[in-house]
Design an enzyme around this catalytic site. Structure first.
Site, PDB file in Angstrom:
ATOM      1  N   ASP A   1      12.627   5.662  12.565  1.00 12.80           N
ATOM      2  CA  ASP A   1      12.338   4.673  11.528  1.00 12.80           C
ATOM      3  C   ASP A   1      13.029   5.050  10.220  1.00 12.80           C
ATOM      4  OD1 ASP A   1      11.267   2.305  10.559  1.00 12.80           O
ATOM      5  OD2 ASP A   1       9.346   3.202   9.992  1.00 12.80           O
TER       6      ASP A   1
ATOM      7  N   LYS B   1      -2.320  11.636   2.864  1.00 16.04           N
ATOM      8  CA  LYS B   1      -2.124  10.341   3.504  1.00 16.04           C
ATOM      9  C   LYS B   1      -3.354   9.979   4.317  1.00 16.04           C
ATOM     10  CE  LYS B   1       1.181   7.677   6.245  1.00 16.04           C
ATOM     11  NZ  LYS B   1       2.523   7.692   6.879  1.00 16.04           N
TER      12      LYS B   1
ATOM     13  N   LEU C   1      -0.777   6.731  -4.864  1.00 13.61           N
ATOM     14  CA  LEU C   1       0.674   6.800  -5.077  1.00 13.61           C
ATOM     15  C   LEU C   1       1.413   5.670  -4.396  1.00 13.61           C
ATOM     16  CD1 LEU C   1       1.241  10.647  -4.617  1.00 13.61           C
ATOM     17  CD2 LEU C   1       0.993   9.375  -6.756  1.00 13.61           C
TER      18      LEU C   1
ATOM     19  N   VAL D   1      -1.250   6.647   0.475  1.00 14.15           N
ATOM     20  CA  VAL D   1      -0.970   8.013   0.040  1.00 14.15           C
ATOM     21  C   VAL D   1      -1.590   8.218  -1.340  1.00 14.15           C
ATOM     22  CG1 VAL D   1       0.810   9.706  -0.515  1.00 14.15           C
ATOM     23  CG2 VAL D   1       1.167   8.094   1.361  1.00 14.15           C
TER      24      VAL D   1
ATOM     25  N   GLY E   1       1.623   2.043   2.717  1.00 15.03           N
ATOM     26  CA  GLY E   1       2.578   1.625   3.730  1.00 15.03           C
ATOM     27  C   GLY E   1       1.891   0.910   4.867  1.00 15.03           C
ATOM     28  N   GLY E   2       2.643   0.745   5.965  1.00 15.88           N
ATOM     29  CA  GLY E   2       2.112  -0.003   7.085  1.00 15.88           C
ATOM     30  C   GLY E   2       0.939   0.677   7.772  1.00 15.88           C
ATOM     31  N   MET E   3       0.883   2.005   7.721  1.00 11.79           N
ATOM     32  CA  MET E   3      -0.177   2.721   8.427  1.00 11.79           C
ATOM     33  C   MET E   3      -1.254   3.262   7.504  1.00 11.79           C
ATOM     34  SD  MET E   3       1.963   4.908  11.255  1.00 11.79           S
ATOM     35  CE  MET E   3       0.548   5.973  11.525  1.00 11.79           C
TER      36      MET E   3
END
Length: 520
Positions: free
Chosen positions: A140, A43, A20, A28, A23-25
Site C-alpha cells: 500500500d 494507533k 494526530l 493516531v 485513516g481507514g483503519m
C-alpha cells in the site's frame, strides 16, 4: 507519575493527548509514555460498526502491521515500541515523528521538484528493499503512507497494515482487493500474486503524484480507476523532467519489465545528485549520465531513412578532446544523425561501409568499474567508449554506417546509436533545430520535446519525437552535448511507439547513460 486530569491512560502507562490523524483503519494519537518519560504515537483501531468477521480481519491486520514493521530494522521504517489490547481491540505504540505526510505536503505546499521527489523515492525504496530482503511486501505504497520528518530530511514509510510476509496467512477473503486503487499495480488489480515489483509500481505512482500533483490513473470510481491502471498507457508527465524515464520504468505494466531495487536506486540517485539533463548542476568530481534522458534522433533502420545530404555528418574520428576514464554523461553526440522521414518514402543515401558483429572487440585496457548488472555485459566499443550492452531480448549486433555506431537485436526495429563529432560548429539546440527542419516533413511527425539543457556544466539539448515509417509508429529520443573544445557527443534510442517497447527502451538507455565511460 499520574496522567493529567481528563487524559486517558492505556495499560497504566500511555497517556493519550491530541489526535494526530485518522485513516481507514484507525486513529493516531499523540501520547506520553509515563514509564520512560517520552513522547510516542499510539494507533487505535476505531472501526466498530462492521460485522464481527470483518472486524476480526481488521484487528488481525493491525497486529500484523506491528509485526511487519518491527521485523524491519531500518531508519525508513517507523519503530514499534509496544502492542497492547484494551477495550477488546489492539493498540500500537510507536515512535512519534514530527512531520507531515507526502500527501499533505502536496496538497498544502504544492508539487515537489523532480530532484526532491527522487530524494524521497530513494529513501522509500531503501526501506522497501530492506523489507523485501526479509520477505515483507508493503502492498500500500502511496503519498499518505510516506512521512517527511521536519528539519532532518528523513523519510519514513508508514502503515504496514496490509503487508504480507513469508510464513504468514492471507488476511483477505476471496474477492477482496486491499490497497488504494490508483496506487495498485496492474497485476494486483487483476488478482495475480504480488511481488516486490508490485511495491515498486506503488512507489512510481507515488513519485508521479509528487511531481504532477495527482496519481496517474485516478478516475471517478474505483472500477474505472482499476480499468485505467490495467489498460491505459501512463500519461506523459509534464513536470517530471529527468525523473520521467524512472517513472516509466517503475510503472511498466508487466512486472518483469520493471527495474530491480538496485537499478532503481541508482536511477533515483542520479536524479537526486542533479546529474540529469533537465537540472543545471555544477560539474561534479564524478559527473554521470542522467538516467532519464534518451537518445538521438532519426531512425536509420533501413535504406529509407533521412536524406544524408540535408544534415551534418559526424566526423569519423574519435573525440580529440581529453576525456578522463571516469563516468561521463554519455552523450555520444548524434552528430550527423539526420532522419529524413520524408512523406512518400525518401531515401537515405547509405554510401558508407556497413559491418555487423554480434561480438565486437573488447578492450582490456582498463577494468570495468563494477560487475555488470543482470541483463547486461560490459562492452568496450572500438569507437572509444565502454558501456553496458543488453544481453536480453535477442543478440545485440553491432554495425557501422557513415560513422554512426548501432547496436540492435532485431535489425534496427529497436536500437541504440552512438556518434562523436569533433569540431561541431553548432550548439546542440541549434543542431537539433536544423535537423528538425528535415525530419518534421516526415509522415506524422510529432515533437515531444526539444529543450536546451545544461549537462554537468556543458551546453546540451534533448530532442524527443515520434513519426511513422513503413506503417510503423516510431519513438525516438536524442541527447547531445558539446564540451569546451567543440567535441559533441550523442546517444540515441529508438523503438516502436508502444508502451511496452518504449518503457524497456528508456530503461536500457538509462542504464547505458549511467555507466557510459569514454576510453580515449
Amino acid at each position: 507519575m499520574d496522567a493529567g486530569e481528563g487524559q486517558r491512560l492505556l495499560a497504566g502507562r500511555y497517556a493519550l493527548g491530541e489526535r494526530l490523524g485518522r485513516g481507514g483503519m484507525g486513529t493516531v494519537w499523540q501520547a506520553r509514555d509515563e514509564l520512560l518519560d517520552r513522547e510516542v504515537a499510539v494507533k487505535e483501531l476505531t472501526v466498530s460498526h462492521l460485522p464481527e468477521e470483518e472486524l476480526e480481519i481488521l484487528q488481525s491486520r493491525m497486529k500484523r502491521e506491528a509485526r511487519a514493521a518491527a521485523r524491519i530494522k531500518h531508519p525508513g521504517v517507523i519503530t514499534i515500541h509496544d502492542v497492547l489490547e484494551q477495550d477488546g481491540r489492539p493498540w500500537i505504540v510507536m515512535e512519534l515523528i514530527d512531520g507531515r505526510s507526502l500527501a499533505d505536503v502536496i496538497s498544502q505546499d504544492g508539487t515537489l521538484t523532480p530532484r526532491e521527489a527522487a530524494g524521497v523515492g530513494t529513501q522509500v525504496l531503501a526501506a522497501l528493499h530492506r523489507g523485501h530482503q526479509l520477505g515483507v511486501l508493503h502492498r500500500d505504497v502511496k503519498p499518505a503512507n510516506v512521512l517527511l520528518e521536519h528539519g532532518t530530511g528523513r523519510v519514513v514509510l508508514l502503515d504496514f497494515g496490509i503487508a504480507t510476509f513469508e510464513g504468514s496467512t492471507e488476511l483477505t477473503r476471496p474477492g477482496d482487493l486491499v490497497g488504494s486503487p490508483d496506487y495498485l499495480a496492474p497485476e494486483r488489480a487483476q488478482g495475480e500474486r504480488p511481488g516486490p515489483a508490485s511495491d515498486l509500481w506503488g512507489l512510481g505512482a507515488t513519485l508521479y503524484a509528487a511531481v504532477e500533483g495527482e496519481s496517474p490513473f485516478k478516475r471517478s470510481s474505483p472500477i474505472t480507476t482499476l480499468a485505467a491502471v490495467v489498460g491505459e498507457p501512463l500519461p506523459e508527465p509534464r513536470r517530471a523532467g529527468a525523473l520521467g524515464p524512472v517513472l516509466a520504468a517503475l510503472m511498466a505494466k508487466d512486472p518483469a519489465d520493471r527495474p530491480g531495487a538496485d537499478q532503481a536506486l541508482r536511477m533515483l540517485a542520479e536524479v537526486t545528485a542533479g546529474h540529469t539533463l533537465e537540472i543545471k548542476a555544477a560539474p561534479a568530481p564524478r559527473p554521470q549520465v542522467e538516467p532519464t534522458q534518451s537518445v538521438p534522433v532519426v531512425d536509420r533502420s533501413g535504406p529509407d531513412g533521412p536524406d544524408g545530404s540535408n544534415g551534418p555528418v559526424a566526423a569519423p574520428e574519435p573525440p580529440t578532446a581529453r576525456l578522463t576514464r571516469r563516468r561521463f554523461w554519455p552523450r555520444v553526440l548524434v552528430a550527423g544523425v539526420v532522419t529524413a522521414l520524408l512523406a512518400g518514402g525518401a531515401t537515405y543515401a547509405m554510401t558508407g561501409k556497413s559491418s555487423e558483429d554480434p561480438n565486437p572487440p573488447v578492450s582490456q585496457s582498463s577494468p570495468a568499474p563494477m560487475p555488470a548488472p543482470k541483463g547486461y555485459r560490459w562492452t568496450d566499443d572500438p569507437g572509444g567508449f565502454r558501456f553496458l550492452l543488453p544481453t536480453e531480448g535477442g543478440t545485440w549486433v553491432r554495425s557501422v554506417e557513415n560513422t554512426q555506431i548501432y547496436y540492435s537485436p532485431d535489425n534496427r526495429q529497436r536500437y541504440l546509436q552512438f556518434a562523436v563529432a569533433v569540431g561541431q560548429p553548432l550548439e546542440p539546440i541549434a543542431h537539433f533545430r536544423e535537423l528538425e527542419t528535415t525530419v518534421k516533413s516526415g509522415k506524422d511527425y510529432r515533437q515531444v520535446a526539444l529543450t536546451k539543457v545544461d549537462v554537468n556544466g556543458a551546453e546540451g539539448a534533448v530532442w524527443e519525437f515520434t513519426y511513422t515509417k513503413d506503417g510503423i509508429r516510431r519513438h525516438v529520443k536524442d541527447v547531445e552535448f558539446r564540451d569546451a573544445k567543440g567535441t559533441s557527443y550523442t546517444l540515441l534510442v529508438a523503438t516502436p511507439d508502444n508502451d511496452k517497447d518504449w518503457v524497456v527502451g528508456q530503461r536500457i538507455l538509462t542504464t547505458v547513460l549511467n555507466e557510459f565511460v569514454p576510453t580515449r
